[in-house]
Design a protein around this motif. Structure first.
Motif, short mmCIF file in Angstrom:
data_model
loop_
_atom_site.label_atom_id
_atom_site.label_comp_id
_atom_site.label_asym_id
_atom_site.label_seq_id
_atom_site.Cartn_x
_atom_site.Cartn_y
_atom_site.Cartn_z
N ARG A 33 1.09 -1.16 -0.23
CA ARG A 33 -0.02 0.25 -0.06
C ARG A 33 0.83 1.42 -0.08
N MET A 34 1.73 1.26 0.78
CA MET A 34 2.95 2.63 0.81
C MET A 34 3.35 2.61 -0.58
N LYS A 35 3.83 1.64 -1.17
CA LYS A 35 4.62 1.63 -2.39
C LYS A 35 3.64 2.43 -3.44
N LYS A 36 2.35 2.17 -3.52
CA LYS A 36 1.58 2.59 -4.37
C LYS A 36 1.15 4.00 -3.87
N GLN A 37 0.98 4.48 -2.59
CA GLN A 37 0.62 5.75 -2.27
C GLN A 37 1.81 6.57 -2.50
N ALA A 38 3.13 6.19 -2.25
CA ALA A 38 4.43 7.02 -2.02
C ALA A 38 5.48 6.26 -2.81
N PRO A 39 5.52 6.41 -4.40
CA PRO A 39 6.71 5.90 -5.05
C PRO A 39 7.78 6.83 -4.89
N THR A 40 7.61 7.95 -4.09
CA THR A 40 8.93 8.94 -3.83
C THR A 40 9.16 9.20 -2.36
N VAL A 41 10.18 9.46 -1.90
CA VAL A 41 10.59 9.50 -0.30
C VAL A 41 9.74 10.45 0.24
N ASP A 42 9.79 11.83 -0.41
CA ASP A 42 9.04 12.97 0.09
C ASP A 42 7.61 12.51 0.51
N LEU A 43 6.97 11.78 -0.39
CA LEU A 43 5.58 11.44 -0.04
C LEU A 43 5.51 10.23 1.07
N TRP A 44 6.60 9.49 1.07
CA TRP A 44 6.48 8.05 2.15
C TRP A 44 6.77 9.05 3.43
N ALA A 45 7.54 9.92 3.48
CA ALA A 45 7.72 10.66 4.68
C ALA A 45 6.66 11.34 5.43
N ARG A 46 5.61 11.46 4.50
CA ARG A 46 4.42 12.02 5.05
C ARG A 46 3.27 11.02 5.52
N ALA A 56 9.60 14.52 -6.18
CA ALA A 56 7.92 14.59 -6.52
C ALA A 56 7.77 15.00 -8.07
N ALA A 57 9.00 15.62 -8.64
CA ALA A 57 8.76 16.08 -9.77
C ALA A 57 9.50 15.07 -10.86
N GLY A 58 10.00 13.85 -10.35
CA GLY A 58 10.36 12.67 -11.17
C GLY A 58 11.91 12.98 -11.36
N GLY A 59 12.42 14.03 -10.79
CA GLY A 59 14.09 13.95 -11.10
C GLY A 59 14.70 12.91 -10.38
N CYS A 60 15.84 12.52 -10.83
CA CYS A 60 16.64 11.67 -9.89
C CYS A 60 17.71 12.25 -9.45
N PHE A 61 18.16 11.84 -7.92
CA PHE A 61 19.20 12.51 -7.25
C PHE A 61 20.15 11.55 -7.17
N ASP A 62 21.35 11.99 -6.78
CA ASP A 62 22.64 11.12 -6.64
C ASP A 62 22.43 10.50 -5.26
N ALA A 63 23.02 9.66 -4.66
CA ALA A 63 22.85 9.12 -3.40
C ALA A 63 23.38 9.95 -2.47
N SER A 64 24.35 10.69 -2.89
CA SER A 64 24.97 11.53 -1.69
C SER A 64 25.36 13.00 -2.23
N SER A 94 17.83 17.20 -0.48
CA SER A 94 16.84 17.92 -1.23
C SER A 94 15.81 17.08 -1.90
N VAL A 95 15.69 15.80 -1.94
CA VAL A 95 14.86 14.87 -2.48
C VAL A 95 13.75 15.01 -1.57
N LEU A 96 13.88 15.31 -0.31
CA LEU A 96 12.69 15.37 0.71
C LEU A 96 11.88 16.81 0.29
N GLY A 97 12.13 17.49 -0.60
CA GLY A 97 11.42 18.75 -0.84
C GLY A 97 11.11 19.65 0.18
N GLY A 98 12.21 19.67 1.12
CA GLY A 98 11.94 20.78 2.24
C GLY A 98 11.23 20.30 3.34
N TRP A 99 10.73 18.81 3.41
CA TRP A 99 10.22 18.03 4.38
C TRP A 99 11.21 17.85 5.71
N ARG A 100 10.81 18.02 7.02
CA ARG A 100 11.83 17.86 8.05
C ARG A 100 11.05 16.87 9.11
#
Length: 295
Positions: free
Chosen positions: A135-148, A248-256, A265-271
């Motif tokens: 369910r989480m993978k369907k709801q939150a394909p990106t980490v910024d969504l999963w964090a919420r 969330a915009a579909g861009g890919c980030f380096d691991a570090s 920055s992959v979290l889109g400002g979420w803390r």
């Protein structure tokens, strides 16, 4: 002293190597302890089986030096594990034994820990009580969504407050949980706190704290975790496979972005507000302990 490992998810299974080496040698030779870590699979499960602790949550092992539970991501049980110390201060039950002792844990910058958990198959211990990975993978394909997703944040705060990493924070109880967790970190119940971001120095502090005249093995200073998320993640098109860390915009980030850390920055400002506040307290306690040992 007797040590109870608080194994916060994505904060270093390798700490178990250090604790077993401290508590269980020579009955468990150093080579065997290291082999358990590098053989693949779940390190903490294998180590728990080695000292007959996988299905036991109370008692001690290794001549009293390892305090149970030592089997996975068990939160601190305030009713069963904590007692009143001198002048009403918080202490761990191990402090009342002849050896003395208490809690030991590695902590991690919350955004880093959460991204690592996302890459490790949406790792949030206990979250299955109210959702599931599919369910989480369907709801939150990106980490910024999963964090919420409810239950994902505040893992470190919850575990120190008696809740599982993935449990829901009761409505309006966040500040109380944070106060409980910070009081515990500042208390004598913790004999050791370390930082994943300063792993080598933390392991040296652990040895200075526990004693027994031991020095770190090389294996203790390496990442021996069972998950595959430590491999370098790069953008698409470089031959290293699909990107697993999308914005969330579909861009890919380096691991570090620097010094082996994930690009936050992959979290889109979420803390993670609760864990950020707890982590600041942990850093202060850690620095004070380093100074006390002249490190």
């Amino acid at each position: 002293m007797s040590v109870r490992w608080v194994h916060i998810p994505k904060c270093g299974s390798t700490l178990g190597v250090s604790l077993l080496a401290y508590g269980c040698t020579p009955s468990h030779p150093a080579w065997h302890i290291v082999f358990m870590a590098i053989a693949g699979g779940s390190i903490d499960v294998r180590m728990a089986h080695a000292i007959d602790a996988r299905h036991n949550s109370s008692g001690t092992r290794c001549d009293g030096r390892i305090w149970l539970p030592f089997r996975g991501h068990d939160a601190v049980d305030h009713e069963k594990e904590l007692v009143a110390g001198p002048a009403g201060a918080i202490a761990h039950a191990a402090a009342r034994t002849a050896r003395g002792g208490g809690l030991a844990a590695m902590f991690r910058r919350p955004s880093q820990r959460l991204i690592s958990a996302f890459l490790d198959n949406y790792h949030a211990w206990g979250i299955a009580r109210h959702t599931n990975r599919a369910r989480m993978k369907k709801q939150a394909p990106t980490v910024d969504l999963w964090a919420r997703i409810p239950g994902v944040a505040a893992c470190q705060t919850k575990m120190l407050s008696g809740l599982n990493c993935g449990d829901l924070v009761p409505e309006g109880r966040g500040p109380a949980l944070l106060a409980r967790a910070t009081a515990l970190v500042r208390s004598t119940a913790f004999v050791f706190v370390g930082l994943v971001e300063e792993w080598d120095a933390s392991i040296c502090l652990l040895h200075a704290t526990l004693g027994r005249g031991t020095r770190p093995m090389l294996a203790e200073l390496q990442s021996l975790g069972h998950s595959s998320n430590s491999r370098t993640l790069r953008a698409r098109g470089d031959g290293l496979g699909p990107c697993r860390l999308l914005s969330a915009a579909g861009g890919c980030f380096d691991a570090s972005s620097a010094k082996g850390r994930y690009n936050e920055s992959v979290l889109g400002g979420w803390r993670d507000e609760l864990d950020d506040a707890l982590y600041a307290v942990v850093v202060d306690v850690y620095r004070a302990n380093l100074a006390r040992h002249g490190m």
